[in-house]
Design an enzyme around this catalytic site. Structure first.
Site, PDB file in Angstrom:
ATOM      1  N   ARG A  10      47.321  38.549  36.594  1.00  0.00           N
ATOM      2  CA  ARG A  10      47.516  37.146  36.950  1.00  0.00           C
ATOM      3  C   ARG A  10      47.724  36.316  35.673  1.00  0.00           C
ATOM      4  O   ARG A  10      47.113  36.581  34.639  1.00  0.00           O
ATOM      5  CB  ARG A  10      46.293  36.593  37.702  1.00  0.00           C
ATOM      6  CG  ARG A  10      46.184  37.075  39.148  1.00  0.00           C
ATOM      7  CD  ARG A  10      47.280  36.494  40.046  1.00  0.00           C
ATOM      8  NE  ARG A  10      47.170  36.918  41.421  1.00  0.00           N
ATOM      9  CZ  ARG A  10      47.837  37.952  41.973  1.00  0.00           C
ATOM     10  NH1 ARG A  10      48.677  38.668  41.245  1.00  0.00           N
ATOM     11  NH2 ARG A  10      47.688  38.233  43.252  1.00  0.00           N
ATOM     12  N   HIS A  38      57.246  38.302  38.264  1.00  0.00           N
ATOM     13  CA  HIS A  38      56.185  38.776  39.167  1.00  0.00           C
ATOM     14  C   HIS A  38      56.760  39.875  40.089  1.00  0.00           C
ATOM     15  O   HIS A  38      56.773  39.733  41.313  1.00  0.00           O
ATOM     16  CB  HIS A  38      55.609  37.621  39.994  1.00  0.00           C
ATOM     17  CG  HIS A  38      54.268  37.948  40.596  1.00  0.00           C
ATOM     18  ND1 HIS A  38      53.237  37.045  40.666  1.00  0.00           N
ATOM     19  CD2 HIS A  38      53.782  39.091  41.159  1.00  0.00           C
ATOM     20  CE1 HIS A  38      52.184  37.612  41.249  1.00  0.00           C
ATOM     21  NE2 HIS A  38      52.495  38.851  41.554  1.00  0.00           N
TER      22      HIS A  38
HETATM   23  P1  NDP Z   1      40.965  46.617  42.558  1.00  0.00           P
HETATM   24  O1  NDP Z   1      40.007  45.647  43.175  1.00  0.00           O
HETATM   25  O2  NDP Z   1      41.153  47.932  43.206  1.00  0.00           O
HETATM   26  O3  NDP Z   1      40.505  46.903  41.045  1.00  0.00           O
HETATM   27  C1  NDP Z   1      39.957  45.926  40.229  1.00  0.00           C
HETATM   28  C2  NDP Z   1      39.345  46.605  39.016  1.00  0.00           C
HETATM   29  O4  NDP Z   1      38.914  45.588  38.097  1.00  0.00           O
HETATM   30  C3  NDP Z   1      38.100  47.441  39.346  1.00  0.00           C
HETATM   31  O5  NDP Z   1      38.081  48.619  38.582  1.00  0.00           O
HETATM   32  C4  NDP Z   1      36.950  46.523  38.928  1.00  0.00           C
HETATM   33  O6  NDP Z   1      35.783  47.198  38.532  1.00  0.00           O
HETATM   34  C5  NDP Z   1      37.551  45.825  37.728  1.00  0.00           C
HETATM   35  N1  NDP Z   1      36.871  44.552  37.455  1.00  0.00           N
HETATM   36  C6  NDP Z   1      36.746  43.468  38.256  1.00  0.00           C
HETATM   37  N2  NDP Z   1      36.041  42.495  37.650  1.00  0.00           N
HETATM   38  C7  NDP Z   1      35.701  42.988  36.436  1.00  0.00           C
HETATM   39  C8  NDP Z   1      34.969  42.474  35.356  1.00  0.00           C
HETATM   40  N3  NDP Z   1      34.413  41.247  35.389  1.00  0.00           N
HETATM   41  N4  NDP Z   1      34.805  43.256  34.263  1.00  0.00           N
HETATM   42  C9  NDP Z   1      35.327  44.501  34.212  1.00  0.00           C
HETATM   43  N5  NDP Z   1      36.048  45.049  35.216  1.00  0.00           N
HETATM   44  C10 NDP Z   1      36.223  44.308  36.315  1.00  0.00           C
HETATM   45  O7  NDP Z   1      42.352  45.845  42.403  1.00  0.00           O
HETATM   46  P2  NDP Z   1      43.834  46.462  42.348  1.00  0.00           P
HETATM   47  O8  NDP Z   1      43.829  47.545  41.337  1.00  0.00           O
HETATM   48  O9  NDP Z   1      44.344  46.753  43.694  1.00  0.00           O
HETATM   49  O10 NDP Z   1      44.650  45.181  41.808  1.00  0.00           O
HETATM   50  C11 NDP Z   1      44.326  44.582  40.568  1.00  0.00           C
HETATM   51  C12 NDP Z   1      45.055  43.256  40.413  1.00  0.00           C
HETATM   52  O11 NDP Z   1      46.439  43.475  40.159  1.00  0.00           O
HETATM   53  C13 NDP Z   1      45.067  42.343  41.641  1.00  0.00           C
HETATM   54  O12 NDP Z   1      43.853  41.640  41.774  1.00  0.00           O
HETATM   55  C14 NDP Z   1      46.245  41.431  41.354  1.00  0.00           C
HETATM   56  O13 NDP Z   1      45.814  40.291  40.644  1.00  0.00           O
HETATM   57  C15 NDP Z   1      47.140  42.264  40.441  1.00  0.00           C
HETATM   58  N6  NDP Z   1      48.425  42.610  41.094  1.00  0.00           N
HETATM   59  C16 NDP Z   1      49.592  42.195  40.524  1.00  0.00           C
HETATM   60  C17 NDP Z   1      50.793  42.532  41.082  1.00  0.00           C
HETATM   61  C18 NDP Z   1      52.078  42.142  40.438  1.00  0.00           C
HETATM   62  O14 NDP Z   1      53.141  42.337  41.038  1.00  0.00           O
HETATM   63  N7  NDP Z   1      52.072  41.626  39.234  1.00  0.00           N
HETATM   64  C19 NDP Z   1      50.867  43.301  42.336  1.00  0.00           C
HETATM   65  C20 NDP Z   1      49.589  43.701  42.834  1.00  0.00           C
HETATM   66  C21 NDP Z   1      48.415  43.355  42.236  1.00  0.00           C
HETATM   67  P3  NDP Z   1      34.912  48.048  39.609  1.00  0.00           P
HETATM   68  O15 NDP Z   1      35.799  49.206  40.005  1.00  0.00           O
HETATM   69  O16 NDP Z   1      33.738  48.463  38.859  1.00  0.00           O
HETATM   70  O17 NDP Z   1      34.650  47.116  40.768  1.00  0.00           O
HETATM   71  C1  OXD Z   2      49.516  41.030  44.680  1.00  0.00           C
HETATM   72  C2  OXD Z   2      50.670  40.498  44.025  1.00  0.00           C
HETATM   73  O1  OXD Z   2      48.411  40.599  44.388  1.00  0.00           O
HETATM   74  O2  OXD Z   2      51.787  40.674  44.535  1.00  0.00           O
HETATM   75  O3  OXD Z   2      49.685  41.924  45.521  1.00  0.00           O
HETATM   76  O4  OXD Z   2      50.555  39.911  42.943  1.00  0.00           O
END
Ligand code: NDP
Ligand code: OXD
Length: 306
Positions: A221, A269
């Site tokens: 993000r 994006h």
């Molecule tokens: P998940 O919820 O599966 O994974 C999030 C990861 O971040 C987990 O490993 C979590 O740890 C870790 N995490 C969260 N908070 C913290 C913190 N404070 N400190 C350290 N680690 C932390 O999400 P996804 O992998 O599915 O997606 C990740 C992000 O990618 C989405 O939230 C979105 O913003 C972005 N995205 C962007 C896209 C694009 O087109 N640019 C498309 C899709 C997603 P734990 O496992 O221990 O909970």
């Molecule tokens: C998502 C994105 O969060 O598209 O899936 O950014």
């Protein structure tokens, strides 16, 4: 069952057709102000007015992986929020990030410039051991990216809130390990969710801790990154480049310095797009699971914010 669809910047017709065919027992319609209450909502960045009216919704499906836009909203008490769990995004994210890392490692931009100038000048790659990649967030997408990077034999480190056991990936856990993780990173890949704990996490202090000549790939993000701090560290030479897919304001404003910065590559994006067929299939199977009283993957902890 009544399903209401309220997705900003998303053409509704193909989604309605997909949902009607995958959940034939449901009445599916695009939300209009004044509509009767629905049981299930399929949303992407709905307006506040949606929640002001749709107070009976029991399950909300977000058609993206990130739920940050929903977390600030007044959701119905006790509503179950379900985000996309891969649904074809992980492989897209893996190819985007691998492409960006390899382009830096193999000096693609410099080779292209040489060729445009008529220079026949082969460049030998550095040792991969000097290119540890650090993946912030080892969830659904981060884990897939970490695994994909290993097929190119980069050393891969990962940082997450809880401990992981991903073969070949050195894990760093929690705030206490964050500085150590950064200090060992040559290419930083951000795949964290946007929460109060992660907003502005890519800033002057944290980015200064990366290895000199580091690269930043932000695919999570825009609000994770402090734009001016990135620009300052590129200007100082501490950072060598950045690949950015997400921005504080999208579309990126026309006068933003990222547009024409020689060390910044931007994309709109687009690193992992929501795929309609996969998403509808996932929603349909989760509706069935919820009706059977089962837990579903991708349920959001609204206190934690992801
Ligand atoms: P998940 O919820 O599966 O994974 C999030 C990861 O971040 C987990 O490993 C979590 O740890 C870790 N995490 C969260 N908070 C913290 C913190 N404070 N400190 C350290 N680690 C932390 O999400 P996804 O992998 O599915 O997606 C990740 C992000 O990618 C989405 O939230 C979105 O913003 C972005 N995205 C962007 C896209 C694009 O087109 N640019 C498309 C899709 C997603 P734990 O496992 O221990 O909970
Ligand atoms: C998502 C994105 O969060 O598209 O899936 O950014």
């Amino acid at each position: 069952m009544k399903i209401t669809f309220c997705c900003t910047n998303t053409p509704a017709e193909p989604w309605l057709a997909g949902l009607r065919s995958a959940v034939p027992q449901a009445e599916v319609s695009v939300w209009q102000p004044g509509d009767p209450p629905a049981d299930v909502a399929v949303v992407w960045m709905p307006p506040a007015a949606f929640w002001a009216e749709q107070t009976q919704v029991r399950t909300v499906f977000n058609i993206g992986a990130g739920v940050d836009a929903l977390m600030g909203q007044s959701l119905p008490a006790g509503v179950r929020v379900v985000r996309l769990d891969d649904a074809g995004m992980a492989v897209q994210m893996a190819e985007y990030v691998c492409h960006a890392v390899i382009a830096y490692f193999r000096e693609w931009a410099a080779i292209e410039q040489d060729m445009r100038q008529g220079l026949w000048q082969a460049r030998d790659p550095e040792s991969r051991t000097d290119w540890p990649v650090g993946v912030m967030g080892l969830g659904v997408l981060g884990e897939r990216v970490a695994r994909a990077l290993q097929t190119f034999e980069f050393p891969v480190n990962g940082w997450s809130r809880s401990a992981k056991a991903i073969p070949g990936v050195r894990g760093f856990v929690g705030p206490e390990a964050f500085h150590d993780f950064l200090a060992q990173t040559r290419v930083l890949v951000n795949l964290l969710p946007l929460t109060p704990a992660t907003e502005n996490i890519l800033n002057r202090d944290t980015l200064s801790r990366l290895r000199p000549g580091a690269f930043v790939i932000n695919v999570a993000r825009g609000r994770h990154l402090v734009d001016e701090d990135l620009l300052a560290l590129l200007a100082s030479g501490h950072l060598a480049g950045a690949t950015l897919d997400v921005f504080r304001t999208e579309p990126l404003p026309a006068d933003h310095p990222f547009w024409h910065h020689p060390q910044i590559r931007i994309t709109p994006h687009t690193s992992a797009r929501t795929l309609l067929a996969d998403t509808v299939a996932q929603i349909a199977s989760k509706i069935a699971a919820v009706e059977r009283g089962e837990a579903v993957r991708g349920e959001v902890d609204v206190v934690r914010g992801y």
